[in-house]
Design a protein around this motif. Structure first.
Motif, short mmCIF file in Angstrom:
data_model
loop_
_atom_site.label_atom_id
_atom_site.label_comp_id
_atom_site.label_asym_id
_atom_site.label_seq_id
_atom_site.Cartn_x
_atom_site.Cartn_y
_atom_site.Cartn_z
N PHE A 56 0.96 -1.16 -0.06
CA PHE A 56 -0.01 -0.07 0.04
C PHE A 56 0.83 1.34 -0.06
CE2 PHE A 56 -3.41 -2.73 1.68
CZ PHE A 56 -4.25 -2.59 0.69
N ALA A 57 1.96 1.16 0.53
CA ALA A 57 2.95 2.43 0.64
C ALA A 57 3.50 2.53 -0.90
CB ALA A 57 4.18 1.97 1.63
N ALA A 58 3.87 1.29 -1.80
CA ALA A 58 4.17 1.34 -2.98
C ALA A 58 3.33 2.22 -3.76
CB ALA A 58 4.68 0.13 -3.61
N ALA A 59 1.77 1.92 -3.42
CA ALA A 59 0.80 2.41 -4.12
C ALA A 59 0.80 4.12 -4.33
CB ALA A 59 -0.67 2.06 -3.52
N VAL A 60 1.33 4.56 -3.18
CA VAL A 60 1.76 5.95 -3.26
C VAL A 60 2.52 6.41 -4.37
CG1 VAL A 60 2.19 8.01 -1.86
CG2 VAL A 60 0.93 6.16 -0.87
N PHE A 61 3.78 5.76 -4.42
CA PHE A 61 4.79 5.93 -5.18
C PHE A 61 4.25 5.77 -6.73
CE2 PHE A 61 8.84 5.23 -7.34
CZ PHE A 61 9.63 6.03 -6.54
N THR A 62 3.79 4.77 -7.13
CA THR A 62 3.25 4.48 -8.38
C THR A 62 2.18 5.40 -8.59
OG1 THR A 62 1.68 2.75 -7.74
CG2 THR A 62 4.10 1.94 -8.09
N GLY A 63 1.15 5.86 -7.78
CA GLY A 63 0.20 6.54 -7.97
C GLY A 63 0.65 8.03 -8.52
N VAL A 64 1.51 8.56 -7.69
CA VAL A 64 2.31 9.60 -8.04
C VAL A 64 3.07 9.74 -9.18
CG1 VAL A 64 3.83 11.52 -7.30
CG2 VAL A 64 2.33 10.75 -5.60
N LEU A 65 3.91 8.80 -9.62
CA LEU A 65 4.62 8.61 -10.72
C LEU A 65 3.52 8.60 -11.85
CD1 LEU A 65 7.30 5.84 -10.67
CD2 LEU A 65 7.62 8.43 -11.10
N GLN A 66 2.71 7.84 -11.87
CA GLN A 66 1.73 7.89 -13.02
C GLN A 66 0.59 9.08 -13.05
OE1 GLN A 66 -0.05 3.84 -12.62
NE2 GLN A 66 1.79 3.03 -13.10
N GLY A 67 0.16 9.34 -11.89
CA GLY A 67 -0.89 10.49 -11.90
C GLY A 67 -0.43 11.65 -12.46
N THR A 68 0.94 12.13 -11.85
CA THR A 68 1.44 13.51 -12.21
C THR A 68 2.04 13.54 -13.60
OG1 THR A 68 3.82 12.76 -11.59
CG2 THR A 68 2.38 14.01 -10.04
N GLY A 69 2.31 12.27 -14.38
CA GLY A 69 2.77 12.24 -15.70
C GLY A 69 4.16 12.05 -15.86
N MET A 70 4.86 11.89 -14.58
CA MET A 70 6.38 11.81 -14.51
C MET A 70 6.82 10.57 -15.31
SD MET A 70 7.44 12.54 -10.60
CE MET A 70 6.98 14.11 -9.51
N VAL A 71 6.17 9.53 -15.16
CA VAL A 71 6.73 8.35 -15.90
C VAL A 71 6.47 8.23 -17.33
CG1 VAL A 71 4.46 7.02 -15.73
CG2 VAL A 71 6.56 5.85 -15.78
#
Length: 469
Positions: free
Chosen positions: A334-349
């Protein structure tokens, strides 16, 4: 700007966990939150996190019930014969133990699920590593690399994703890659042999008088577990497991070390074949995709508890015994979900991937398969397989097609990075591996990255030489 922030966020995360300045859970949550604010999208942080949690919730549920299931199987003694068989092969020789770890992880990986592979491998090998005083990061590193190579089977995920993204047949991608993947697997076994020899030199000569028991006294180098070299200690007697290998995760492993106790009260010898059949059926159902994996493990855990421990207090005791692992692993997911959510949501990835693709010189167009193989290492490490295969690979394939590189070559090259991908902080299964092995994620990362990258390059070279890439 997003590209710079994305790379800076990943670099900050890796530095903090590898230097042990922050715990992985804290870093997975706080670092992306800070960078989300820095990107000017702090108002959307909640949405990104919820999206990430929603996408990983099935995985977290699967891991929770899978840990309970395999924990119960350890309790009832299902894997005791496996451990004794490995012990007969290993003969308390650290070199054979490490090679045995690689072989076991590779075989179990045929079910296509990394979490299952790591749970079975660690369950079988952890007591042996502890009793011999071996380094546990060697176990996690070898298991992760062996699983990474085998993760390319068509039902494992990456091959199916590549086939879907490029509208190809999975068999046409995988079958020609078998020779190169076998070279990669031989490379992992060769590395296991070398690492095993290093452990043998560190610990000295070991001997087990009774191969059926791991409670016998061993001849070891006193102090070897604390870092003494092969000639830096003095010979002495102590029980196996009295030493501590590098990064052994501390001494809080009494319950796991009882895994081979032939008199433990949790054993259910009369139900051995029922448990073996249940486990075989569960793995077969996963391969055939009869039901979603979280549902299979939920049903399997409930059935295993009900049959082996019909009394309610016994069931509660077994669940409580494994609650620590469940909380540790599910919390990490669930902590990793924060990391992946921000990476994808902000468009960084997307920005990072696009920038990397744009940096490929036009002169390398005819060699786009080679470029894809090299790029698969960092890209599959820093992003999910879904993001790479559905977001980046089609762009690379289109660029390759303009220079006469076939989609099949591009798809095969895209599989090269999997040995490194399996140790990515974005892969939930790796938290099962390090959590059950009581190894710090930073220690595992420092140890495995260089060897996994070397394995990837070995597969890429073999693929080029065999003419499949």
């Amino acid at each position: 700007m997003l590209t710079i922030l994305g790379f800076a966020m990943i670099a900050t995360f890796l530095v903090l966990i590898m230097t042990k300045k922050m715990s992985p859970i804290a870093a997975l949550v706080l670092i992306p939150a800070l960078f989300c604010v820095a990107a000017g999208k702090g108002a959307h942080l909640g949405d990104y996190v919820i999206d990430g949690v929603s996408s990983l919730a099935p995985t977290a549920a699967m891991l929770m019930f899978a840990i309970v299931y395999f924990g119960v199987m350890i309790d009832v003694g299902l894997f005791d014969p496996v451990v004794r068989g490995i012990l007969r092969f290993c003969k308390a020789d650290p070199m054979r133990v490490v090679v045995g770890t690689a072989v076991l992880a590779a075989i179990v990986s045929l079910d296509g699920d990394g979490s299952t592979t790591f749970m079975i491998t660690v369950s079988a090998m952890y007591p042996l590593y502890k009793r011999l005083g071996m380094s546990l990061v060697v176990m996690t590193g070898v298991a992760a690399m062996a699983n990474g190579v085998m993760n390319t089977v068509p039902w494992g995920g990456p091959t199916a994703r590549a086939a879907t993204a490029l509208k190809l047949d999975a068999a046409d991608i995988f079958v020609p890659m078998i020779p190169a993947l076998l070279v990669g697997l031989l490379g992992v076994l060769g590395l296991a042999y070398v690492l095993g020899l290093r452990e043998r030199r560190r610990l000295g000569a070991l001997r087990i008088a009774d191969e059926e028991s791991v409670e016998t006294m061993e001849t070891v180098l006193v102090g070897a577990g604390a870092g003494a070299g092969a000639g830096g200690g003095r010979l002495g007697k102590r029980p196996v497991g009295g030493g501590t290998g590098a990064a052994d995760g501390g001494d809080d492993d009494g319950d796991l070390l009882k895994g081979l106790d032939p008199d433990r009260p949790t054993l259910r010898p009369r139900l051995y074949w029922f448990n073996a059949l249940l486990t075989g059926t569960l793995i077969t159902a996963m391969i055939l995709e009869l039901l979603p994996i979280p549902v299979l493990f939920l049903l399997g855990a409930a059935l295993a508890l009900s049959v082996n421990y019909p009394r309610l207090p016994e069931q509660k005791a077994r669940i409580a015994a494994h609650a620590d692992n469940v909380l540790n692993v599910s919390g990490m997911v669930f902590a990793a979900a924060v990391f992946t959510g921000v990476l994808q949501g902000t468009g960084m990835v997307d920005s990072m991937a696009g920038r990397l693709v744009d940096t490929v010189p036009d002169g390398l167009g005819p060699h786009m398969a080679l470029v894809t193989g090299v790029l698969s290492l960092p890209l599959t490490y820093f992003m999910s397989n879904d993001g790479f295969y559905f977001g980046v690979l089609p762009v690379l394939a289109e660029a390759g097609a303009a220079h006469g590189v076939t989609p099949l070559e591009m798809a095969r090259a895209s599989l090269v990075g999997q040995p490194l991908h399996m140790s990515s902080p974005l892969v939930p299964a790796v938290y099962v591996l390090v959590g059950m092995a009581r190894v710090e994620f930073g220690d595992h990362t420092r140890f495995v990255v260089k060897w996994a990258a070397l394995t990837c390059l070995l597969i890429l070279t073999a693929g080029i030489l065999f003419g499949t890439i």
